[in-house]
Design a protein around this motif. Structure first.
Motif, PDB file in Angstrom:
ATOM      1  N   VAL A 108       4.598  14.024   0.845  1.00 26.41           N
ATOM      2  CA  VAL A 108       5.239  12.786   1.302  1.00 26.41           C
ATOM      3  C   VAL A 108       4.426  11.569   0.871  1.00 26.41           C
ATOM      4  CG1 VAL A 108       5.959  11.440   3.314  1.00 26.41           C
ATOM      5  CG2 VAL A 108       6.325  13.920   3.264  1.00 26.41           C
ATOM      6  N   ILE A 109       5.100  10.642   0.193  1.00 22.50           N
ATOM      7  CA  ILE A 109       4.522   9.346  -0.129  1.00 22.50           C
ATOM      8  C   ILE A 109       5.155   8.311   0.799  1.00 22.50           C
ATOM      9  CG2 ILE A 109       4.190   7.561  -1.879  1.00 22.50           C
ATOM     10  CD1 ILE A 109       4.584   9.665  -4.015  1.00 22.50           C
ATOM     11  N   GLU A 110       4.330   7.567   1.506  1.00 21.29           N
ATOM     12  CA  GLU A 110       4.842   6.500   2.366  1.00 21.29           C
ATOM     13  C   GLU A 110       4.360   5.170   1.814  1.00 21.29           C
ATOM     14  OE1 GLU A 110       5.474   6.699   6.863  1.00 21.29           O
ATOM     15  OE2 GLU A 110       3.629   5.532   6.666  1.00 21.29           O
TER      16      GLU A 110
ATOM     17  N   SER B 177       0.831  -1.204   0.000  1.00 18.89           N
ATOM     18  CA  SER B 177       0.000   0.000   0.000  1.00 18.89           C
ATOM     19  C   SER B 177       0.863   1.250   0.000  1.00 18.89           C
ATOM     20  CB  SER B 177      -0.923   0.042   1.227  1.00 18.89           C
ATOM     21  OG  SER B 177      -0.171   0.218   2.408  1.00 18.89           O
ATOM     22  N   SER B 178       0.224   2.364  -0.383  1.00 16.23           N
ATOM     23  CA  SER B 178       0.838   3.689  -0.301  1.00 16.23           C
ATOM     24  C   SER B 178      -0.125   4.638   0.393  1.00 16.23           C
ATOM     25  CB  SER B 178       1.155   4.241  -1.689  1.00 16.23           C
ATOM     26  OG  SER B 178       2.104   3.456  -2.355  1.00 16.23           O
ATOM     27  N   ALA B 179       0.437   5.691   0.966  1.00 16.05           N
ATOM     28  CA  ALA B 179      -0.404   6.698   1.609  1.00 16.05           C
ATOM     29  C   ALA B 179       0.187   8.078   1.384  1.00 16.05           C
ATOM     30  CB  ALA B 179      -0.522   6.424   3.106  1.00 16.05           C
ATOM     31  N   ILE B 180      -0.682   9.027   1.079  1.00 14.41           N
ATOM     32  CA  ILE B 180      -0.330  10.445   1.023  1.00 14.41           C
ATOM     33  C   ILE B 180      -1.352  11.157   1.893  1.00 14.41           C
ATOM     34  CG2 ILE B 180       0.042  12.472  -0.422  1.00 14.41           C
ATOM     35  CD1 ILE B 180       0.432  10.562  -2.793  1.00 14.41           C
ATOM     36  N   GLU B 181      -0.917  11.661   3.031  1.00 16.02           N
ATOM     37  CA  GLU B 181      -1.852  12.244   3.978  1.00 16.02           C
ATOM     38  C   GLU B 181      -2.058  13.730   3.725  1.00 16.02           C
ATOM     39  OE1 GLU B 181      -1.627  11.244   8.015  1.00 16.02           O
ATOM     40  OE2 GLU B 181      -0.718   9.293   7.697  1.00 16.02           O
TER      41      GLU B 181
ATOM     42  N   ILE C 244      11.631   4.773   7.232  1.00 16.38           N
ATOM     43  CA  ILE C 244      11.081   5.098   8.543  1.00 16.38           C
ATOM     44  C   ILE C 244      10.220   3.925   9.009  1.00 16.38           C
ATOM     45  CG2 ILE C 244       9.725   6.713   9.890  1.00 16.38           C
ATOM     46  CD1 ILE C 244      12.208   7.975   8.699  1.00 16.38           C
ATOM     47  N   SER C 245      10.625   3.307  10.116  1.00 15.50           N
ATOM     48  CA  SER C 245       9.878   2.173  10.686  1.00 15.50           C
ATOM     49  C   SER C 245       9.622   1.090   9.653  1.00 15.50           C
ATOM     50  CB  SER C 245       8.544   2.646  11.284  1.00 15.50           C
ATOM     51  OG  SER C 245       8.753   3.567  12.321  1.00 15.50           O
ATOM     52  N   GLY C 246      10.661   0.820   8.832  1.00 10.46           N
ATOM     53  CA  GLY C 246      10.559  -0.250   7.850  1.00 10.46           C
ATOM     54  C   GLY C 246       9.795   0.108   6.602  1.00 10.46           C
ATOM     55  N   ARG C 247       9.426   1.398   6.427  1.00 17.17           N
ATOM     56  CA  ARG C 247       8.701   1.844   5.251  1.00 17.17           C
ATOM     57  C   ARG C 247       9.574   2.769   4.417  1.00 17.17           C
ATOM     58  NH1 ARG C 247       4.795   1.372   9.220  1.00 17.17           N
ATOM     59  NH2 ARG C 247       2.718   0.674   8.541  1.00 17.17           N
ATOM     60  N   VAL C 248       9.209   2.899   3.141  1.00 19.98           N
ATOM     61  CA  VAL C 248       9.884   3.848   2.262  1.00 19.98           C
ATOM     62  C   VAL C 248       9.113   5.161   2.288  1.00 19.98           C
ATOM     63  CG1 VAL C 248      10.625   4.347  -0.090  1.00 19.98           C
ATOM     64  CG2 VAL C 248      10.698   1.999   0.755  1.00 19.98           C
ATOM     65  N   ARG C 249       9.817   6.255   2.572  1.00 11.57           N
ATOM     66  CA  ARG C 249       9.181   7.569   2.593  1.00 11.57           C
ATOM     67  C   ARG C 249       9.869   8.459   1.573  1.00 11.57           C
ATOM     68  NH1 ARG C 249       7.986  10.378   8.289  1.00 11.57           N
ATOM     69  NH2 ARG C 249       6.653   8.528   8.359  1.00 11.57           N
ATOM     70  N   LEU C 250       9.099   8.870   0.568  1.00 10.30           N
ATOM     71  CA  LEU C 250       9.595   9.758  -0.486  1.00 10.30           C
ATOM     72  C   LEU C 250       9.050  11.160  -0.249  1.00 10.30           C
ATOM     73  CD1 LEU C 250       8.993   7.585  -3.689  1.00 10.30           C
ATOM     74  CD2 LEU C 250      10.981   7.571  -2.168  1.00 10.30           C
ATOM     75  N   THR C 251       9.929  12.153  -0.251  1.00 13.67           N
ATOM     76  CA  THR C 251       9.500  13.543  -0.171  1.00 13.67           C
ATOM     77  C   THR C 251       9.604  14.152  -1.558  1.00 13.67           C
ATOM     78  OG1 THR C 251      10.266  13.746   2.114  1.00 13.67           O
ATOM     79  CG2 THR C 251       9.912  15.788   0.889  1.00 13.67           C
ATOM     80  N   LEU C 252       8.479  14.683  -2.043  1.00 11.28           N
ATOM     81  CA  LEU C 252       8.421  15.229  -3.405  1.00 11.28           C
ATOM     82  C   LEU C 252       8.714  16.718  -3.408  1.00 11.28           C
ATOM     83  CD1 LEU C 252       5.167  13.432  -4.647  1.00 11.28           C
ATOM     84  CD2 LEU C 252       7.531  12.583  -4.654  1.00 11.28           C
ATOM     85  N   SER C 253       9.042  17.227  -4.588  1.00  8.56           N
ATOM     86  CA  SER C 253       9.353  18.657  -4.722  1.00  8.56           C
ATOM     87  C   SER C 253       8.110  19.527  -4.668  1.00  8.56           C
ATOM     88  CB  SER C 253      10.086  18.895  -6.044  1.00  8.56           C
ATOM     89  OG  SER C 253       9.279  18.474  -7.139  1.00  8.56           O
TER      90      SER C 253
END
Length: 512
Positions: free
Chosen positions: A442-444, A432-436, A478-487
């Motif tokens: 941030v995509i987690e 799964s992915s999440a964007i809050e 972060i906590s075993g997840r991939v966190r991408l920060t977008l421009s």
């Protein structure tokens, strides 16, 4: 051994409008439900979700005062957008009612009128049976109209009644890698200890339910009890043992059948309603595998490549009208020989001749670890118990029954040789992915296994928003997840795709 992830996914669409909610032991149902402001109960999070949303339940113990019975009613996902209720990666939430003494019936998790739900990684334990009132408890109950759901790595134990029950109109559900154990009903007045099974259904209207990779042990009645269940069921690669005793003792209690597969309610049918493959039943008080009509109605069933060991009886198919095909099964060290009625088809089983069975046929006859921790991906523990020795005459002694096998023919029993005692490292699977809303840049991304704290360069990821490239500013684990920060921020309704190319250094990898 670490496992390198070569490819995460290609062209995976994730709508930014999908919501993610969190539940934690330090939460409050007046909070927003974000990771930093979590809810306290699953019920509150359930009131907020819709198709495609996910609820992460953080680790820790949730007592009855913190989280009374969880009811997941009248809400559904879709085939492409399930509602997910998952343990937070690497954490273990436990709903534990053991501190309470109840006088009425309690249910750990109950579902009604809800479809396309995926629940994963939650344990329900310690629901004591009331001392009076002839009331039994439920750990996990699909009460009515619950279909097309996945229940994964669910554990129900120390319930004063049934662990998992399938009620009416519940179809096409999968129970994967679930455990149900130490369930007992000592205060049932009509039959003390006789109403506590690991997995149970007596529904006349439910069908096409599957159990895969599940275990049932130390249940005071049966491991699986499908008496008067009318529908089809598939049980594959499941283990049932030590049932029919007061849990943790050698004192007989209820029926004690590993897999009680019949009978059904009216009418009789010639359709195959039970398919049991690659399953293990051992040291149950009564029978490993049984299918009797007991004055009810008949159906057909198939049992391929199963093993019964040290039960009072391995296989009981003695009733006329219950027609079963049995192939490639092992019956060893049980108290009495199999009972097979003349209408059954049975060949290439150990009792049909042509092979002999001794301890030497197995790498080990020790069940140590059988009730131990599962592997990181939730699959059954890797043991040598009852796996065939390389010199066993049970290897290649079977007949093709449509199951995968190595060598010139299938082996007998539930463990096919040649697969090795140590499996290859599990490959993490994107889930799964999440964007809050609070962090729209941030995509987690979550996987089924925890990732090591090794972050690839941002250039390893290609992100497109509505088909236009959006640069990645940073990558973190972060906590075993991939966190991408977008421009730039993503807004509701955007379609986001992410691709990953394995870099020459610091690729994504599992933590172990």
């Amino acid at each position: 051994m670490k496992n390198i992830i070569i490819l995460i996914f290609l062209s995976l669409s994730q709508l930014a409008s999908s919501a993610t909610f969190y539940v934690a032991t330090n939460g409050n149902d007046n909070n927003s439900g974000s990771i930093d402001s979590p809810f306290k109960t699953i019920n509150k999070a359930w009131s907020r979700v819709s198709a495609g949303d996910i609820i992460y339940v953080r680790g820790g113990t949730y007592t009855y005062s913190m989280m009374p019975s969880t009811t997941l009613n009248n809400k559904s996902g879709t085939s492409g957008n399930l509602i997910k209720i998952w343990n937070y990666s690497g954490e273990f939430p436990v709903i534990d009612y053991s501190a309470e003494t109840f006088t009425t019936q309690k249910i750990g998790i109950q579902m009604t009128g809800s479809n396309y739900i995926h629940i994963k990684g939650i344990r329900v334990t310690g629901i004591k049976q009331p001392v009076s009132g002839n009331t039994s408890q439920y750990g996990f109950l699909l009460w009515n109209n619950v279909s097309n759901c996945i229940f994964e790595q669910i554990e129900t134990d120390h319930i004063g009644g049934w662990g998992v029950v399938i009620g009416d109109n519940c179809n096409n559900n999968l129970f994967s890698n679930c455990d149900s154990h130490h369930n007992a009903d000592p205060y049932s007045t009509s039959s003390p200890y006789g109403g506590a099974d690991g997995f149970e259904s007596g529904s006349a209207s439910s069908t096409n339910n599957t159990f895969r990779g599940c275990r049932a042990w130390w249940n005071s009645d049966d491991g699986w009890d499908l008496r008067i269940y009318n529908g089809t069921v598939t049980i594959d690669n499941c283990w049932s043992f030590w049932n029919g005793y007061r849990p943790g003792t050698s004192t007989p209690a209820g029926n004690g059948e590993g897999f009680k597969l019949g009978p059904k309610q009216s009418p009789s049918t010639t359709n195959v309603l039970r398919t049991v493959t690659n399953c293990l039943a051992f040291e149950n008080y009564a029978t490993g595998f049984s299918c009797l009509n007991a004055g009810y109605y008949n159906f057909y069933s198939v049992l391929y490549n199963n093993t019964a060991y040290k039960n009072r009886k391995g296989y009981n198919y003695s009733d006329a009208g219950m027609v079963t095909t049995l192939r490639n099964n092992i019956d060893y060290a049980n108290g009495t020989v199999p009972s097979i009625n003349a209408a059954n088809t049975h060949n290439h089983n150990t009792w049909n001749g042509g092979v002999s069975v001794t301890d030497a046929d197995f790498v080990s006859c020790s069940s140590s670890g059988i009730d131990g921790p599962r592997q990181a991906d939730g699959s059954l523990p890797v043991l040598n118990f009852l796996k065939l020795s390389p010199t066993s005459d049970l290897i290649d002694a079977g007949v093709n029954a449509g199951l995968t096998y190595n060598g010139s023919a299938p082996d007998l029993g539930c463990f096919e040789s040649g697969s090795g005692s140590t499996p290859p490292p599990a490959t993490p699977v994107y889930v799964s992915s999440a964007i809050e809303n609070a962090t729209p840049t941030v995509i987690e991304m979550t996987y089924n296994l925890s990732l090591a704290n090794v972050a690839p360069a941002a250039s390893a990821f290609t992100v497109r928003v509505n088909s236009t490239t959006r640069s990645v500013s940073s990558v973190a684990i972060i906590s075993g997840r991939v966190r991408l920060t977008l421009s730039g921020a993503v807004v509701s309704g955007d379609a986001v795709t992410v691709a990953y190319t394995k870099p020459s250094s610091n690729p994504l990898q599992t933590s172990a």
